[in-house]
Design a protein around this motif. Structure first.
Motif, PDB file in Angstrom:
ATOM      1  N   LYS A  11       0.748  -1.259  -0.097  1.00 38.13           N
ATOM      2  CA  LYS A  11       0.006  -0.113  -0.057  1.00 38.13           C
ATOM      3  C   LYS A  11       0.827   1.185  -0.141  1.00 38.13           C
ATOM      4  CE  LYS A  11      -4.144  -2.148   2.512  1.00 38.13           C
ATOM      5  NZ  LYS A  11      -4.844  -1.899   3.503  1.00 38.13           N
ATOM      6  N   HIS A  35      -3.158   8.677   2.162  1.00 40.07           N
ATOM      7  CA  HIS A  35      -4.107   8.280   1.159  1.00 40.07           C
ATOM      8  C   HIS A  35      -5.326   9.501   1.091  1.00 40.07           C
ATOM      9  CE1 HIS A  35      -7.501   6.117  -0.637  1.00 40.07           C
ATOM     10  NE2 HIS A  35      -6.668   5.330  -1.137  1.00 40.07           N
ATOM     11  N   GLU A  75      -8.330  -0.605  -3.898  1.00 38.57           N
ATOM     12  CA  GLU A  75      -8.797   0.789  -3.274  1.00 38.57           C
ATOM     13  C   GLU A  75      -9.699   1.413  -4.335  1.00 38.57           C
ATOM     14  OE1 GLU A  75      -4.807   2.168  -2.777  1.00 38.57           O
ATOM     15  OE2 GLU A  75      -4.750   1.483  -0.647  1.00 38.57           O
TER      16      GLU A  75
END
Length: 555
Positions: free
Chosen positions: A61, A243, A445
């Motif tokens: 990630k 994010h 995602e």
């Protein structure tokens, strides 16, 4: 006035006495060196968070984030800047992510050189053996122009398939290092050797590299802007914040493209609170994004966002640091943005309903559309174009526009960049020949169905946990349909898609054994028939395969 100094004559000793004196002198000299010589430093343990070391899943990630966003996340947390000054990529396009394995170089001194273990026991070689695909070597040099190694030394890193090498010094044998293939970040390159200036002294200790403290186990992330250190203790929180920022930036950029104007009216993104009455607050509200304010550890006030997904892949849990709409995840207008969760659910259901996927891999761009058209005319409702086929993306985009009743995806996707290009070309699902966390995470995602290749129950379950709603079995496994039945019974949450070893003679058995769907490559697209442009034969194969699949479904 000063007396003349007359040296005292040396006493005379018998030869055996002189030998004894020399022996004691040598012994005391060695003891003195052992007493004052530093011992090679070893960290008391790798850096960890309250939940344990930085996991492979979290590394994947973090690798999808830009270093700029991660630096912003660290700043919000109140941590010092973590940019390793001077470490630049050796070539364009390099990207690295891994847990730090450190080596400390010290200035050259004869006594240190004498005490440093030699050969395989030398600190850098001990460190190398602790590295692998999810580790990044971090070497602290005594100066920016000093070499920390070259082709022979770093050949071992190539053999270990390390995640990268970072140094605030220089490297040599640049052409060979580029051929090795792993990412290298250094201050510069040099033809000079390093041992006359410095030498490795400690393995996996806390070091300073480019002015930044690096602890073994910290996450090291590098892209074209440089390298940053994300302390393991806050890695998950930093990712969440980074994010969130990227989600907000995407919304702002979309707005500025649609309605050109100065971006300043939407600042600040991080400092202070995003007030509902501000331009940014109004924009986020208009997009259905919920946000709230929370205090950072430094005492600053920052904005964080949440998203909630009702999809079981994400456990329905609220995760800090994500933006979301009240109806689920936000849908971006861009192809690579976050799609409605319903799109992924539809894709998964479509695979389960229609079962058979036409997987095309051919050597000529001209043959690809004709071969796939033959399969679709027979009734295939799922088509996969692989990136090993010339002109794959153009062909896929063309079919997507012409066949709205067919689910069309892209295969042999090996990294996030390929994934982005495939989605921009219209792919509705993504397939990889092996389990690549970076690709699965990128898709998850964005609510895109990812079908990674797996070959063991462990890989199948890992893919599921990473967010892949369908798991491809590739290559074929011993036991065939019986293996699928056994694994499916033990882990009913899986949706298994055998794609190798599925043929006319056994496809019905695979479906009866519980396969969610099947992929057909060579049994559908025979290379000789494609080379001879025998499209009727391809069509006949497609008809026969679909008929057998219907039998497996009890039709």
């Amino acid at each position: 006035p000063f007396p003349t100094l007359i040296p005292h004559p040396h006493p005379t000793f018998p030869p055996w006495h002189l030998d004894l004196v020399r022996m004691f002198a040598a012994a005391f000299g060695r003891a003195a060196r052992r007493a004052v010589a530093p011992v090679r430093a070893f960290a008391t343990g790798p850096a960890v968070s309250s939940t344990g070391p930085v996991s492979d899943e979290l590394l994947a990630k973090l690798k999808t984030m830009s270093t700029q966003s991660l630096i912003d996340g660290l700043w919000i947390k109140g941590w010092p800047t973590s940019h390793i000054a001077g470490a630049r990529p050796l070539a364009p396009g390099m990207k690295c992510a891994g847990r730090a394995v450190t080596v400390q170089f010290v200035g050259q001194r004869p006594d240190i050189a004498a005490d440093k273990p030699a050969g395989e026991a030398s600190p850098e070689y001990e460190a190398f053996e602790q590295a692998g695909p999810n580790e990044v070597m971090v070497l602290s040099s005594v100066g920016p122009w000093e070499s920390v190694g070259g082709d022979i030394k770093f050949l071992r890193l190539k053999q270990l398939n390390v995640g990268g090498l970072v140094t605030d010094g220089s490297v040599r044998d640049t052409d060979v290092l580029l051929e090795y293939g792993f990412p290298v970040y250094s201050y510069s390159t040099t033809p000079r050797q390093g041992p006359h200036v410095h030498q490795p002294w400690s393995c996996n200790s806390v070091i300073m590299c480019g002015g930044i403290t690096v602890r073994p186990g910290d996450a090291i992330i590098g892209d074209q802007d440089g390298v940053i250190v994300v302390p393991a203790a806050v890695a998950q929180e930093v990712y969440d914040i980074a994010h969130s920022r990227e989600v907000v930036e995407n919304i702002v950029k979309e707005e500025l493209v649609a309605n050109p104007g100065p971006p300043g009216k939407f600042y600040p993104f991080i400092t202070g609170k995003i007030k509902p009455e501000s331009n940014l607050g109004k924009l986020l509200t208009s997009k259905g994004v919920k946000f709230y304010s929370t205090a950072a550890s430094s005492g600053r006030s920052s904005t964080s966002m949440t998203r909630r997904s009702g999809n079981s892949l994400f456990g329905g849990a609220t995760t800090r640091g994500f933006a979301a709409s009240s109806a689920g995840r936000r849908s971006f207008s861009s192809a690579t943005g976050v799609r409605p969760i319903e799109e992924m659910e539809k894709t998964v259901a479509w695979f389960g309903e229609h079962k058979a996927t036409a997987v095309l891999r051919t050597n000529t761009a001209e043959a690809a559309p004709l071969a796939m058209d033959a399969a679709l005319r027979a009734g295939f409702k799922i088509a996969e174009f692989t990136l090993t086929t010339p002109g794959c993306l153009d062909t896929m985009a063309d079919f997507r526009s012409k066949h709205p009743d067919v689910m069309i995806g892209c295969g042999t996707v090996m990294n996030a960049d390929m994934c982005a290009k495939a989605l921009e070309a219209g792919a509705q699902f993504i397939v990889s020949p092996c389990l690549i966390p970076e690709v699965v995470t990128y898709c998850a995602e964005r609510n895109v169905a990812c079908v990674p290749g797996c070959n063991t129950p462990t890989e199948l379950y890992t893919a599921y946990k990473l967010g892949a709603p369908i798991q491809k079995v590739f290559p074929g496994v011993a036991g065939g349909s019986a293996w699928i039945k056994a694994v499916g019974a033990a882990m009913p949450m899986l949706k298994i898609n055998p794609t190798s070893g599925t043929e006319l003679s056994n496809c019905a058995d695979y479906i009866r054994a519980g396969a969610w769907s099947l992929g057909f490559v060579a049994p559908l697209f025979d290379a000789n028939e494609i080379a001879a442009a025998e499209w009727d034969k391809v069509h006949a194969r497609a008809v026969a395969l679909l008929a057998e699949c219907d039998k497996g479904m009890g039709k």
